[in-house]
Design a protein around this motif. Sequence first.
Motif: not given
Length: 376
Positions: A149-154, A156-165
Motif C-alpha cells: 500500500q502507498f501510505v501517506q505520512g506527514p 508530503g511523505l509517501t512510502v510504499y513497501v512491496q513486502q515486509i518480512e
Amino acid sequence: MTLIQRYLFRQISLPVVAACAALAGIGILSQSLDQLEVIVERGQSVWVMVKLTLLALPQLLSVILPIGLFVGALIALTRLQREQEMTAAFAGGMTRWQVISPAARLAVLVALVTLFVNLFMLPWAQHEARRQAFAIRTDLAALLVEEGQFVQGPDGLTVYVQQIEQNGLLKNLFVYLDDGKKVTTWNASEARFGRAGGVPVLTLTDGSWQQYSSNGVLNYLSFDNYTLDLTPFAGTTEVIRYKPSDLYLRQLLNPSPKLLETAGSRGELLAEAHSRLSSPLYALVAMALALAAILGGAFSRTGYSLRIAKAAGLFLLVRVIGYGLVAASAWNAWMNILQYVVPILAIAVAMRVLFRALKPRRSRRRRAGALKARTA
C-alpha cells in the motif's frame, strides 16, 4: 493446624489452584486473540504481543481469583461431603469451626494475594501496557509502512513497501517526498527502520536517489547504503493519558492536579481506590457461600445442586452489585462505604446459614397428632 486440618486444606486448595489456573488460561487465550491486531495491523513482533498479553494478567487475576476460589471450593467440599469425610471429622470430635478453618485460611490467603495484585502488580502492569500501546501507536514503522500500500505520512511523505518480512526487513521500498520546493525519491531493494545517535532513521540498501528541483534540474545518485533521517517526520503532540486503573493507591488517594486533568475526577479516583481495597473481601464471600451451600444444610446423597445454584446466584448478584457501586461511588462519595458493607453483609448471611442449628423437620401427621394430644 492438626493433621486432619492440613489434609482438608490440601484437598480444598488443589481444586482451587486448578480452577484459577484454568480461568487464567482462558483469559490469556482471549487476550492473545485480541492482541493479534498488534501483529496484523501494526506490524509488531510476536514478542510485543506476548508482552501485552502478560501485562493484562494482573487485571485478569483480580477478577478470576474469587471466582476460581468459589468454583474450586465447591468442587472440593462437595467431594469431601459426599464421601462423608466431613462427617467423619465431626464424629471425631471436631467442632464446626475447626472443620471449616482450613477453608477460611485458604480464603484469607487468596484475599491477601488479591490485595497484593491490586495494590502493586495491577498498576505497574497497566502503566507498562499503556506505555507500550503509546509506543506502538506512535511507531514510525507502523505509521509509515503497510505491505503493498502507498501510505501517506506527514509533510508530503509517501512510502510504499512491496513486502515486509517477520524480522522487520522491508523489501522493494519506494519513498516519495514533496516539500513544495523540490521532489525527492528513494528506491531500495532492502530497508530497515532503526535508530542512530538517538534519532529514528531508515537504512536503505542497494538503491538510488533522485531529486527534481523547481528550476528543472534533475539529480541522480545510486548507492549501496544510505541513511534517511526521519526526525522531521517523528514529531508528535500526543501524550500518554492514564486511567484510574493505571494509578497506584497513593496517586488515587492524593492525586496531583495534572492527574485530575488527564486521568479523571477526584470522585472517580477515590472510587477506584476503595474498589482496590474492598475487592479482596469477595474472596471471603466466595468461600463463605461455598461452605454454606455444602455444610449449611442436611447431608444429601443425591447432591447439592439446588443449594449450589442458590449460592452461585447470590455470589453473582453480590459481585454485580459491587461493580455497580464502584460506578455509582464515582459521583456519590458517600457510597464508597457500601463497597465494604455489601461483601461484609454477604459474609455475615453465609456464616449465619453455616452455623445455624439444624432442626429436624416433622411431618404434618406428627404435628397434627401432637396438637390433638395437647387439646385432649
